[in-house]
Design an enzyme around this catalytic site. Structure first.
Site, PDB file in Angstrom:
ATOM      1  N   MET A  54      -9.175   2.815   8.230  1.00 25.28           N
ATOM      2  CA  MET A  54      -8.392   1.665   7.746  1.00 25.28           C
ATOM      3  C   MET A  54      -7.486   1.151   8.860  1.00 25.28           C
ATOM      4  O   MET A  54      -7.541   1.623   9.988  1.00 25.28           O
ATOM      5  CB  MET A  54      -7.556   2.078   6.536  1.00 25.28           C
ATOM      6  CG  MET A  54      -8.299   2.046   5.226  1.00 25.28           C
ATOM      7  SD  MET A  54      -7.146   2.276   3.854  1.00 25.28           S
ATOM      8  CE  MET A  54      -8.191   1.788   2.487  1.00 25.28           C
ATOM      9  N   GLY A  55      -6.634   0.199   8.533  1.00 23.52           N
ATOM     10  CA  GLY A  55      -5.658  -0.296   9.509  1.00 23.52           C
ATOM     11  C   GLY A  55      -5.583  -1.806   9.616  1.00 23.52           C
ATOM     12  O   GLY A  55      -4.905  -2.332  10.490  1.00 23.52           O
ATOM     13  N   ARG A  56      -6.299  -2.492   8.754  1.00 24.88           N
ATOM     14  CA  ARG A  56      -6.366  -3.966   8.828  1.00 24.88           C
ATOM     15  C   ARG A  56      -6.701  -4.403  10.255  1.00 24.88           C
ATOM     16  O   ARG A  56      -7.623  -3.911  10.842  1.00 24.88           O
ATOM     17  CB  ARG A  56      -5.053  -4.613   8.374  1.00 24.88           C
ATOM     18  CG  ARG A  56      -4.775  -4.418   6.910  1.00 24.88           C
ATOM     19  CD  ARG A  56      -3.574  -5.243   6.497  1.00 24.88           C
ATOM     20  NE  ARG A  56      -3.055  -4.801   5.209  1.00 24.88           N
ATOM     21  CZ  ARG A  56      -3.502  -5.246   4.037  1.00 24.88           C
ATOM     22  NH1 ARG A  56      -4.435  -6.162   3.981  1.00 24.88           N
ATOM     23  NH2 ARG A  56      -2.991  -4.795   2.906  1.00 24.88           N
ATOM     24  N   THR A  71       3.663   2.200   6.046  1.00 22.65           N
ATOM     25  CA  THR A  71       2.274   1.766   5.959  1.00 22.65           C
ATOM     26  C   THR A  71       1.429   2.645   6.861  1.00 22.65           C
ATOM     27  O   THR A  71       1.847   2.945   7.989  1.00 22.65           O
ATOM     28  CB  THR A  71       2.076   0.286   6.364  1.00 22.65           C
ATOM     29  OG1 THR A  71       0.671   0.062   6.589  1.00 22.65           O
ATOM     30  CG2 THR A  71       2.818  -0.113   7.619  1.00 22.65           C
ATOM     31  N   ILE A  72       0.264   3.032   6.367  1.00 20.29           N
ATOM     32  CA  ILE A  72      -0.588   3.880   7.223  1.00 20.29           C
ATOM     33  C   ILE A  72      -1.099   3.094   8.424  1.00 20.29           C
ATOM     34  O   ILE A  72      -1.554   3.673   9.401  1.00 20.29           O
ATOM     35  CB  ILE A  72      -1.786   4.492   6.451  1.00 20.29           C
ATOM     36  CG1 ILE A  72      -2.741   3.416   5.946  1.00 20.29           C
ATOM     37  CG2 ILE A  72      -1.318   5.403   5.335  1.00 20.29           C
ATOM     38  CD1 ILE A  72      -4.112   3.965   5.553  1.00 20.29           C
ATOM     39  N   ASP A  73      -1.022   1.755   8.361  1.00 20.64           N
ATOM     40  CA  ASP A  73      -1.590   0.935   9.441  1.00 20.64           C
ATOM     41  C   ASP A  73      -0.782   1.046  10.739  1.00 20.64           C
ATOM     42  O   ASP A  73      -1.296   0.758  11.814  1.00 20.64           O
ATOM     43  CB  ASP A  73      -1.648  -0.538   9.014  1.00 20.64           C
ATOM     44  CG  ASP A  73      -2.487  -0.732   7.763  1.00 20.64           C
ATOM     45  OD1 ASP A  73      -3.280   0.175   7.440  1.00 20.64           O
ATOM     46  OD2 ASP A  73      -2.348  -1.777   7.110  1.00 20.64           O
ATOM     47  N   ASP A 114       5.709  -5.231   6.503  1.00 20.96           N
ATOM     48  CA  ASP A 114       6.459  -6.412   6.945  1.00 20.96           C
ATOM     49  C   ASP A 114       6.461  -7.538   5.892  1.00 20.96           C
ATOM     50  O   ASP A 114       7.456  -8.245   5.731  1.00 20.96           O
ATOM     51  CB  ASP A 114       5.990  -6.913   8.306  1.00 20.96           C
ATOM     52  CG  ASP A 114       4.488  -7.049   8.410  1.00 20.96           C
ATOM     53  OD1 ASP A 114       3.782  -6.778   7.406  1.00 20.96           O
ATOM     54  OD2 ASP A 114       4.001  -7.429   9.490  1.00 20.96           O
ATOM     55  N   GLY A 115       5.362  -7.667   5.146  1.00 19.57           N
ATOM     56  CA  GLY A 115       5.315  -8.694   4.099  1.00 19.57           C
ATOM     57  C   GLY A 115       6.380  -8.429   3.035  1.00 19.57           C
ATOM     58  O   GLY A 115       7.062  -9.347   2.571  1.00 19.57           O
ATOM     59  N   HIS A 154     -10.120   4.786   0.951  1.00 18.43           N
ATOM     60  CA  HIS A 154      -8.775   5.073   0.426  1.00 18.43           C
ATOM     61  C   HIS A 154      -8.382   6.543   0.479  1.00 18.43           C
ATOM     62  O   HIS A 154      -7.223   6.852   0.193  1.00 18.43           O
ATOM     63  CB  HIS A 154      -8.648   4.525  -0.993  1.00 18.43           C
ATOM     64  CG  HIS A 154      -8.515   3.031  -1.011  1.00 18.43           C
ATOM     65  ND1 HIS A 154      -9.596   2.207  -0.853  1.00 18.43           N
ATOM     66  CD2 HIS A 154      -7.429   2.227  -1.105  1.00 18.43           C
ATOM     67  CE1 HIS A 154      -9.188   0.948  -0.884  1.00 18.43           C
ATOM     68  NE2 HIS A 154      -7.883   0.925  -1.025  1.00 18.43           N
ATOM     69  N   GLY A 209       0.835  -1.215   0.000  1.00 20.13           N
ATOM     70  CA  GLY A 209       0.000   0.000   0.000  1.00 20.13           C
ATOM     71  C   GLY A 209       0.858   1.249   0.000  1.00 20.13           C
ATOM     72  O   GLY A 209       1.770   1.382   0.805  1.00 20.13           O
ATOM     73  N   ARG A 255     -18.464  15.871  11.786  1.00 21.64           N
ATOM     74  CA  ARG A 255     -19.013  16.496  12.989  1.00 21.64           C
ATOM     75  C   ARG A 255     -19.975  17.632  12.622  1.00 21.64           C
ATOM     76  O   ARG A 255     -21.001  17.817  13.264  1.00 21.64           O
ATOM     77  CB  ARG A 255     -17.859  17.040  13.847  1.00 21.64           C
ATOM     78  CG  ARG A 255     -18.292  17.715  15.133  1.00 21.64           C
ATOM     79  CD  ARG A 255     -17.080  18.285  15.846  1.00 21.64           C
ATOM     80  NE  ARG A 255     -16.128  17.234  16.165  1.00 21.64           N
ATOM     81  CZ  ARG A 255     -16.253  16.373  17.163  1.00 21.64           C
ATOM     82  NH1 ARG A 255     -17.291  16.451  17.959  1.00 21.64           N
ATOM     83  NH2 ARG A 255     -15.358  15.440  17.382  1.00 21.64           N
ATOM     84  N   ASP A 303       1.498  -0.906  11.852  1.00 14.73           N
ATOM     85  CA  ASP A 303       1.375  -2.224  12.486  1.00 14.73           C
ATOM     86  C   ASP A 303       2.644  -3.068  12.322  1.00 14.73           C
ATOM     87  O   ASP A 303       2.573  -4.282  12.189  1.00 14.73           O
ATOM     88  CB  ASP A 303       0.173  -2.977  11.883  1.00 14.73           C
ATOM     89  CG  ASP A 303       0.344  -3.235  10.393  1.00 14.73           C
ATOM     90  OD1 ASP A 303       1.283  -2.674   9.779  1.00 14.73           O
ATOM     91  OD2 ASP A 303      -0.453  -4.016   9.842  1.00 14.73           O
ATOM     92  N   ARG A 306     -25.773   7.012  11.151  1.00 13.42           N
ATOM     93  CA  ARG A 306     -25.247   6.810   9.798  1.00 13.42           C
ATOM     94  C   ARG A 306     -23.862   6.170   9.915  1.00 13.42           C
ATOM     95  O   ARG A 306     -23.147   6.398  10.896  1.00 13.42           O
ATOM     96  CB  ARG A 306     -25.087   8.136   9.056  1.00 13.42           C
ATOM     97  CG  ARG A 306     -26.402   8.802   8.671  1.00 13.42           C
ATOM     98  CD  ARG A 306     -27.084   8.067   7.532  1.00 13.42           C
ATOM     99  NE  ARG A 306     -28.282   8.758   7.079  1.00 13.42           N
ATOM    100  CZ  ARG A 306     -29.500   8.609   7.583  1.00 13.42           C
ATOM    101  NH1 ARG A 306     -29.696   7.797   8.606  1.00 13.42           N
ATOM    102  NH2 ARG A 306     -30.526   9.262   7.074  1.00 13.42           N
ATOM    103  N   ARG A 352       1.508  -5.111  -5.141  1.00 11.87           N
ATOM    104  CA  ARG A 352       1.654  -6.280  -4.271  1.00 11.87           C
ATOM    105  C   ARG A 352       1.916  -7.435  -5.218  1.00 11.87           C
ATOM    106  O   ARG A 352       1.034  -7.832  -5.966  1.00 11.87           O
ATOM    107  CB  ARG A 352       0.375  -6.519  -3.453  1.00 11.87           C
ATOM    108  CG  ARG A 352       0.075  -5.418  -2.454  1.00 11.87           C
ATOM    109  CD  ARG A 352      -0.983  -5.823  -1.451  1.00 11.87           C
ATOM    110  NE  ARG A 352      -1.172  -4.774  -0.462  1.00 11.87           N
ATOM    111  CZ  ARG A 352      -2.172  -3.894  -0.482  1.00 11.87           C
ATOM    112  NH1 ARG A 352      -3.080  -3.956  -1.417  1.00 11.87           N
ATOM    113  NH2 ARG A 352      -2.259  -2.961   0.447  1.00 11.87           N
ATOM    114  N   SER A 353       3.137  -7.963  -5.180  1.00 12.87           N
ATOM    115  CA  SER A 353       3.534  -8.937  -6.200  1.00 12.87           C
ATOM    116  C   SER A 353       3.383 -10.370  -5.704  1.00 12.87           C
ATOM    117  O   SER A 353       4.026 -10.767  -4.732  1.00 12.87           O
ATOM    118  CB  SER A 353       4.990  -8.677  -6.604  1.00 12.87           C
ATOM    119  OG  SER A 353       5.433  -9.680  -7.480  1.00 12.87           O
TER     120      SER A 353
END
Ligand code: F6P
Length: 322
Positions: A170-172, A126-128, A103-104, A251, A11, A155, A130, A245, A72-73
């Site tokens: 997001m963040g898995r 990564t934005i995650d 990490d992958g 993304h 990502g 808001r 993690d 809601r 992502r290969s």
């Protein structure tokens, strides 16, 4: 002259372009010839490798995404394609790689290094947020600022209409983005996969708040429990008595102009990565923690599970204590 290349894998994050810019400039300063690998590991396999120069990185520091693309290969997981990638690097005399990814991506690179001896240094991107071993990954600050803007806008309508909004980040499986966003946007509720929850526990308190004049709620939900969003929205309607809601940020969180912090971190991460390769560190990842930058092995970074910072978890508990 020694040749060095950079690639982006997985990502994309805002911060990759500032990193690419500094990569070219710092490499040249250190007497190296910089190359771009376009499209991540796919580009290694397909020989999308080009020498880079100052003009290639002019005007990109303020742009999100990555000028050299990412992927992502699946092919890179196969031995024969890794051999093809090595043959392509040989054509350009490249034996050092800076890898922006998660990490992958680092695990894939480690296998490649062990098979073919191509030295690499990883930059957690990564934005995650993690990745074990580093408290900061490139792109996180920009993503958090994008989320902040989105929640500020939500808001406006939530308060005008008197609704509860269930906002999905997001963040898995990692709740970092949701947790920090909830704390910094004044959310009433934040649910993340790392912390078990029971909606029932909030019922009395939220009902009382409505009786005392509260007109709207902001609930921030991490992607890891996105399956529950519908249920949470329904709970607001049925148990708290407020129209609700769901808003999935999606993304947009991966884009936007890199913040000052991400530009600075990109600069520092890249300098550390190139220095590591020049000092003959063969296969490491640059990490950033309270005590500054350090280099860690793949085992420390990509083979362990990340843990959310305890002080953040404590703040979440405080925020939601009812
Ligand atoms: O890992 C970054 C990330 O944006 C995750 O937060 C999200 O789950 C995933 O990538 C989305 O992947 P894609 O861009 O392939 O839809």
């Amino acid at each position: 002259m020694k040749n060095i290349a950079i690639l982006c894998s997985g990502g994309d994050v805002s911060g990759m372009n500032p990193a690419i810019k500094h990569f070219v400039e710092y490499s040249i300063k250190k007497g190296l010839t910089p190359f771009f690998v376009y499209n991540g590991y796919e580009g290694l396999i397909d020989n999308k490798i080009m020498q880079a120069n100052y003009e290639d990185v002019a005007g990109i520091i303020n742009k999100g995404g990555t000028k050299i693309f990412s992927s992502r290969s699946k092919r890179f997981m196969q031995k024969e394609y890794r051999a093809q990638a090595k043959a392509n690097l040989d054509k350009h005399n490249i034996d050092m790689l800076v890898v922006l990814g998660g990490d992958g991506s680092f695990r894939g690179m480690e296998v490649f290094y062990k098979e073919h001896g191509i030295k690499f240094c990883g930059i957690p991107s990564t934005i995650d947020n993690d990745i074990a071993g580093t408290s900061y990954c490139l792109g996180v600050d920009t993503a958090l600022n994008v989320i902040r803007n989105a929640i500020d806008s939500i808001r406006d309508t939530a308060s005008s209409f008197g609704r509860a909004f269930v906002i999905e980040t997001m963040g898995r499986e990692c709740g970092y983005l949701a947790l920090v966003s909830a704390l910094t946007s004044g959310a009433e509720l934040c649910l993340i996969p790392e912390v078990p929850y029971r909606l029932q526990n909030y019922e009395n308190n939220f009902q009382k708040q409505i009786q005392n004049g509260r007109r709207y709620f902001i609930a921030v939900i991490a992607e890891g429990i996105a399956d529950e969003s519908q249920k949470i929205a329904q709970w607001f309607e049925e148990k708290i008595g407020i129209e609700s809601r769901i808003s999935i940020l999606g993304h947009i969180q991966r884009g936007g102009n890199p913040t000052v912090y991400d530009r600075l971190m990109a600069y520092k991460f890249v300098s550390h990565a190139i220095d590591a390769l020049l000092n003959n560190q063969t296969n490491s990842v640059v990490c950033f923690n309270e005590d500054g930058f350090s280099y860690k092995s793949i085992d420390e970074v990509a083979k362990r599970k990340y843990r959310l910072d305890n002080t953040l978890l404590k703040s979440l508990k405080e925020m939601q204590d009812v």
